[in-house]
Design a protein around this motif. Sequence first.
Motif, short mmCIF file in Angstrom:
data_model
loop_
_atom_site.label_atom_id
_atom_site.label_comp_id
_atom_site.label_asym_id
_atom_site.label_seq_id
_atom_site.Cartn_x
_atom_site.Cartn_y
_atom_site.Cartn_z
N ARG A 1 -12.33 -11.62 -7.85
CA ARG A 1 -11.34 -11.16 -6.87
C ARG A 1 -10.46 -10.07 -7.47
NH1 ARG A 1 -9.62 -17.09 -4.60
NH2 ARG A 1 -11.73 -17.87 -4.43
N GLY A 2 -9.23 -9.98 -7.02
CA GLY A 2 -8.28 -9.02 -7.57
C GLY A 2 -8.22 -7.72 -6.80
N VAL A 3 -6.99 -7.29 -6.54
CA VAL A 3 -6.74 -6.02 -5.86
C VAL A 3 -5.62 -5.28 -6.58
CG1 VAL A 3 -7.57 -6.76 -3.59
CG2 VAL A 3 -5.19 -7.17 -4.22
N CYS A 4 -5.56 -3.98 -6.37
CA CYS A 4 -4.59 -3.17 -7.09
C CYS A 4 -4.20 -1.96 -6.25
CB CYS A 4 -5.23 -2.71 -8.40
SG CYS A 4 -4.22 -1.67 -9.45
N ILE A 5 -2.95 -1.55 -6.37
CA ILE A 5 -2.46 -0.30 -5.79
C ILE A 5 -1.90 0.51 -6.94
CG2 ILE A 5 -0.79 0.79 -4.23
CD1 ILE A 5 -0.85 -1.82 -2.58
N GLY A 6 -2.30 1.76 -7.04
CA GLY A 6 -1.78 2.66 -8.05
C GLY A 6 -1.17 3.89 -7.40
N ILE A 7 -0.07 4.35 -7.98
CA ILE A 7 0.64 5.50 -7.42
C ILE A 7 0.81 6.55 -8.51
CG2 ILE A 7 2.77 6.27 -6.29
CD1 ILE A 7 3.07 3.35 -5.28
N SER A 8 0.47 7.78 -8.18
CA SER A 8 0.57 8.89 -9.13
C SER A 8 2.01 9.10 -9.57
CB SER A 8 0.03 10.16 -8.47
OG SER A 8 0.26 11.27 -9.29
N LYS A 9 2.17 9.53 -10.81
CA LYS A 9 3.52 9.70 -11.36
C LYS A 9 4.29 10.83 -10.67
CE LYS A 9 2.22 12.52 -15.33
NZ LYS A 9 2.21 12.56 -16.78
N HIS A 10 3.60 11.75 -9.99
CA HIS A 10 4.33 12.83 -9.31
C HIS A 10 4.82 12.44 -7.91
CE1 HIS A 10 0.32 13.65 -7.61
NE2 HIS A 10 0.99 14.14 -6.60
N ASP B 1 -0.86 -12.21 -3.31
CA ASP B 1 -1.60 -13.40 -2.91
C ASP B 1 -1.94 -14.20 -4.17
OD1 ASP B 1 -3.23 -15.22 -1.46
OD2 ASP B 1 -4.99 -14.00 -1.89
N PRO B 2 -1.65 -15.50 -4.21
CA PRO B 2 -1.98 -16.29 -5.40
C PRO B 2 -3.48 -16.40 -5.66
CG PRO B 2 -1.12 -17.71 -3.65
CD PRO B 2 -0.96 -16.29 -3.19
N ASP B 3 -4.29 -16.11 -4.66
CA ASP B 3 -5.74 -16.15 -4.82
C ASP B 3 -6.34 -14.78 -5.12
OD1 ASP B 3 -5.86 -18.90 -4.41
OD2 ASP B 3 -6.02 -18.67 -2.24
N GLY B 4 -5.50 -13.77 -5.33
CA GLY B 4 -5.98 -12.45 -5.72
C GLY B 4 -6.68 -11.68 -4.61
N ARG B 5 -6.38 -12.00 -3.35
CA ARG B 5 -7.05 -11.34 -2.23
C ARG B 5 -6.28 -10.15 -1.67
NH1 ARG B 5 -12.32 -12.67 -2.07
NH2 ARG B 5 -12.59 -14.89 -2.25
N TYR B 6 -4.94 -10.12 -1.86
CA TYR B 6 -4.19 -8.97 -1.35
C TYR B 6 -2.91 -8.75 -2.14
CZ TYR B 6 -1.03 -12.24 1.05
OH TYR B 6 -0.14 -13.24 1.34
N ILE B 7 -2.42 -7.53 -2.04
CA ILE B 7 -1.10 -7.14 -2.54
C ILE B 7 -0.47 -6.29 -1.46
CG2 ILE B 7 -2.04 -5.16 -3.83
CD1 ILE B 7 0.94 -7.04 -5.12
N SER B 8 0.78 -6.56 -1.15
CA SER B 8 1.53 -5.79 -0.16
C SER B 8 2.77 -5.24 -0.85
CB SER B 8 1.91 -6.70 1.01
OG SER B 8 2.69 -6.00 1.94
N VAL B 9 2.97 -3.94 -0.73
CA VAL B 9 4.09 -3.27 -1.40
C VAL B 9 4.85 -2.43 -0.38
CG1 VAL B 9 4.74 -1.62 -3.19
CG2 VAL B 9 2.83 -3.18 -3.57
N LYS B 10 6.16 -2.59 -0.37
CA LYS B 10 6.99 -1.78 0.51
C LYS B 10 7.94 -0.98 -0.37
CE LYS B 10 8.17 -3.10 4.56
NZ LYS B 10 8.74 -3.73 5.75
N ILE C 1 11.13 8.38 3.11
CA ILE C 1 10.26 7.73 4.09
C ILE C 1 9.88 6.34 3.63
CG2 ILE C 1 8.05 7.88 5.30
CD1 ILE C 1 8.21 10.94 4.84
N LEU C 2 10.17 5.34 4.47
CA LEU C 2 9.80 3.95 4.19
C LEU C 2 8.30 3.78 4.44
CD1 LEU C 2 10.72 1.05 3.49
CD2 LEU C 2 11.06 0.71 5.95
N VAL C 3 7.58 3.23 3.45
CA VAL C 3 6.14 3.01 3.59
C VAL C 3 5.78 1.58 3.21
CG1 VAL C 3 5.51 5.43 3.15
CG2 VAL C 3 5.64 3.83 1.24
N SER C 4 4.70 1.10 3.81
CA SER C 4 4.10 -0.18 3.44
C SER C 4 2.69 0.11 2.98
CB SER C 4 4.07 -1.14 4.62
OG SER C 4 5.37 -1.52 4.98
N LEU C 5 2.35 -0.39 1.80
CA LEU C 5 1.02 -0.18 1.24
C LEU C 5 0.38 -1.54 1.02
CD1 LEU C 5 2.12 2.33 -1.55
CD2 LEU C 5 1.18 2.91 0.69
N GLU C 6 -0.85 -1.71 1.49
CA GLU C 6 -1.55 -2.97 1.32
C GLU C 6 -2.96 -2.70 0.82
OE1 GLU C 6 1.78 -3.85 3.81
OE2 GLU C 6 0.14 -2.59 4.47
N SER C 7 -3.37 -3.51 -0.15
CA SER C 7 -4.76 -3.50 -0.60
C SER C 7 -5.26 -4.92 -0.46
CB SER C 7 -4.85 -3.05 -2.06
OG SER C 7 -6.20 -2.96 -2.47
#
Length: 133
Positions: free
Chosen positions: A68-77, A88-97, A103-109
């Motif tokens: 399992r496992g998911v990841c969100i990466g954001i460029s330094k610029h 998610d404790p089971d490694g199925r999702y990550i949600s980042v606000k 601009i307010l954004v929501s990112l999900e993997s």
Amino acid sequence: MASLKAISFNVRGLNTLQKRSQIHMLLKKDKCDIYFLQETHFKRGGVPRLPQVYFNKWFHSDFQKASRGVCIGISKHIPFTHLLSQQDPDGRYISVKGNIGQILVSLESLCALNKMWLKSTLSKFGEEETLTP
């Protein structure tokens, strides 16, 4: 910022330095601003050091086994300010606000099991009280 380039990959495991480097170089070459990775297969507490040359903000959810496992990466610029996240404790999702500039954004993997799981999980993303700083 006028536009962002986002890429999503099912990487089928990133536990070798060679594979992490290949993915990192591909994302950099494609001038990716934000990436979403699924099936990273990092063990809980065993996330390897990721290259910080181009991407310096990572958010991940991993599992107790190398699956399992998911990841969100954001460029330094990208001027991203993290506000809230949920793993998610089971490694199925990550949600980042957070904010990119003003601009307010929501990112999900996420890595969906099936349609019922997906529908149930997506309904959680709209509930801010489930997110923790």
